[in-house]
Design a protein around this motif. Structure first.
Motif, short mmCIF file in Angstrom:
data_model
loop_
_atom_site.label_atom_id
_atom_site.label_comp_id
_atom_site.label_asym_id
_atom_site.label_seq_id
_atom_site.Cartn_x
_atom_site.Cartn_y
_atom_site.Cartn_z
N LEU A 228 -5.03 -4.47 5.69
CA LEU A 228 -4.12 -4.37 4.55
C LEU A 228 -4.84 -3.92 3.30
N THR A 229 -6.02 -4.43 3.03
CA THR A 229 -6.69 -4.18 1.77
C THR A 229 -8.19 -4.24 1.97
N SER B 278 5.52 -5.63 8.52
CA SER B 278 4.84 -4.33 8.58
C SER B 278 5.35 -3.41 7.49
N GLN B 279 6.67 -3.49 7.20
CA GLN B 279 7.23 -2.67 6.13
C GLN B 279 6.78 -3.15 4.76
N GLN B 280 6.79 -4.47 4.55
CA GLN B 280 6.40 -5.03 3.25
C GLN B 280 4.93 -4.80 2.95
N ASN C 167 3.07 -2.45 4.37
CA ASN C 167 2.71 -1.05 4.60
C ASN C 167 1.63 -0.93 5.68
N LEU C 168 1.88 -1.64 6.79
CA LEU C 168 0.96 -1.63 7.92
C LEU C 168 1.67 -1.09 9.16
#
Length: 215
Positions: free
Chosen positions: A26-27, A46-48, A50-51
């Motif tokens: 994620l980061t 996954s949408q929230q 962005n994965l």
């Protein structure tokens, strides 16, 4: 029509409150935790975050997608810095991107096209087992939902399907999302959800279709 008992396998293991699952990439910062809510699913997360959905699934092979509940602690690990340099291989892949034109005249970029055998399924309990009329991630079945072999078409993939002949589906072609699975859906196979009665949907039978994996 295919009887679609969803095969979760090892994912059916129950999770203890506070158990951690890994959500990769994620980061670039240090790992953090996220406390799940009742409405959370792998798809929504996954949408929230962005994965890629498949990345979440691959990182959590023992997790039941239908058992993400309030209070569950999800681990968001650190991610390596992205390599922004486009390699020769990636440049070649971009150059090979093609486009398919929909019946409405829209041009959709795709990375590969597959010849697959398709069946169709309804929301009937006899076809969905104890899980009910939901996809692999607990989302309600709807037009545009397809069941796939995730080793061939990863979960979350957007596709455009042509070549079928059935009054319950949009004429000429349709866009869909790979968000379901089934015990009989292996290899170059898809199962297309069609709204309507089980007897109506069974009229689809077995058909050879073309699936374009969209960019």
């Amino acid at each position: 029509m295919t009887i679609r008992w969803k095969t979760i396998g090892a994912r059916s293991a129950a999770l203890a409150l506070g158990a951690a699952i890994a959500l990769p990439g994620l980061t670039a910062h240090a790992a953090s935790t996220y406390t799940a809510k009742d409405s959370d699913t792998f798809w929504k997360l996954s949408q929230q975050l962005n994965l890629p959905l498949q990345q979440l699934m691959d990182a959590n092979p023992a997790i039941d997608p239908l058992n993400i509940y309030a209070g569950l602690k999800l681990v968001i690990p650190a991610a390596p810095a992205a390599n922004k340099t486009m390699t020769a291989a990636s440049k070649s892949a971009v150059q090979k991107t093609q486009a398919v034109t929909t019946v409405s005249g829209q041009s959709l970029a795709f990375s590969r096209a597959l010849d697959v055998k398709a069946t169709a399924y309804s929301a009937a309990a006899e076809e969905n087992g104890k899980w009910g009329a939901v996809d692999y991630f607990g989302n309600p079945l709807k037009l545009g939902t397809i069941a796939v072999d995730p080793d061939v078409i990863p979960f979350g993939t957007k596709v455009y399907i042509t070549g079928y002949d059935f009054s319950g589906l949009p004429a000429g072609g349709m866009t869909a999302t790979a968000s379901d699975a089934g015990g009989a859906i292996k290899g170059n196979r898809i199962d297309i959800f069609v709204p309507g009665s089980r007897s109506f949907v069974s009229g689809f039978g077995f058909q050879n279709v073309k699936v374009y994996v969209l960019e």
